[in-house]
Design an enzyme around this catalytic site. Structure first.
Site: not given
Length: 302
Positions: A172-173, A186, A190
């Site tokens: 993920s982020s 984006y 995630k």
């Protein structure tokens, strides 16, 4: 040692002795986006611990570096590595990756085939303000970052362990939770991946643990390609991350020189790979459904 037939390629007695009793001996790991950056670093870490690998890559330009990485890991660690070109943005790509792995790694007599570890690392990003978002870019990022892992898990499901020993790690982020400007798409992909992690942790409970990690900036081509405007936006977040404070004499000179402008240093790819490897270990067996922070403290777990 506990290598499965066909998984070990030790070429000498010395090599066999050097790799004895590693924690992932006999395990088989699938890594998407395994040609470079974080994916390649994960491959190096898991290989050093004895896992044989399937390295997924997308573009023709990645074929040569992936082949070189595979050859290097095989000769260094006495494992088997298969590089497979498979586009996670194509509905047939994930199934092709798994079928290629099955054809290569199945036991020659019994046909037995098991995937022990899956690392959903492949992903794409493009920052843009809300008013510039187009449907095509939305579909591109969601197809690769969200649908790709779904289809990969569907294809791999018949081959996962049945004793909870499997390990699934989703990349993920911090973008899923920190609301960076320009990351409507984006960040959303995630966040979706993190939600899927929790669902899969329940649905696959008798097969595998399922966890995510959420890196912040990492010294890869993806971060290097972001705009100065975006880097200025995340500067305060880097300044407040305790482990992103630069260390003269320890950190790479380029990050020391750039620290005042950037607010700190990005992670090295091997630091992210280390957290992934931790979640792939036997010792992580009581951890599932979690987002494990791997961002130097840019984002603390609640």
């Amino acid at each position: 040692m506990s290598f499965r037939p066909g998984y070990q390629r030790a070429s000498s007695t010395n090599l066999k002795a050097a790799v004895a009793e590693r924690p992932l001996d006999g395990k088989l790991a699938v890594i998407t986006g395994g040609s470079r950056g974080i994916g390649a670093a994960i491959a190096r870490n898991l290989a050093s611990k004895g896992a044989s690998l399937i390295l997924g890559y997308t573009s023709d330009s990645s074929a040569e570096p992936t082949a070189k990485l595979a050859s290097s890991l095989e000769s260094s660690h006495g494992i088997s590595v298969l590089a497979v070109q498979a586009d996670m943005g194509n509905s047939n790509g994930p199934a092709h990756l798994i079928s290629s792995a099955k054809n290569h790694f199945s036991h020659p007599r019994s046909g037995k085939f098991q995937i022990d570890i899956i690392v959903n690392n492949a992903g794409v990003a493009m920052n843009m303000p809300l008013e510039e978002i187009k449907a095509d870019e939305f579909h591109r990022q969601y197809t690769i970052n969200v649908l790709g892992p779904i289809l990969l898990l569907q294809a791999a499901l018949p081959y996962l362990p049945t004793d909870r020993s499997g390990r699934i790690v989703n990349l993920s982020s911090v973008s899923a939770s920190l609301g960076f400007v320009g990351q409507t798409i984006y960040g959303g992909t995630k966040a979706a991946l993190e939600a899927m992690t929790r669902t899969w942790a329940r649905e696959l409970a008798e097969r595998a643990t399922v966890n995510s990690i959420n890196p912040g900036p990492v010294a890869t081509d993806m971060y290097g390609g972001t705009s100065l405007e975006f880097q200025n936006h995340i500067k305060p977040f880097m300044q407040n991350a305790p482990l992103e404070r630069v260390r003269p004499g320890i950190d790479e000179d380029r990050f020391v020189r750039d620290a005042e402008r950037a607010g700190g240093r990005p992670a090295y790819d091997y630091e992210i790979a280390g957290v992934v490897a931790m979640l792939c270990s036997e010792d992580s067996g009581w951890c599932t459904g979690s987002v494990v922070c791997a961002n130097g403290g840019m984002r603390f777990s609640p």
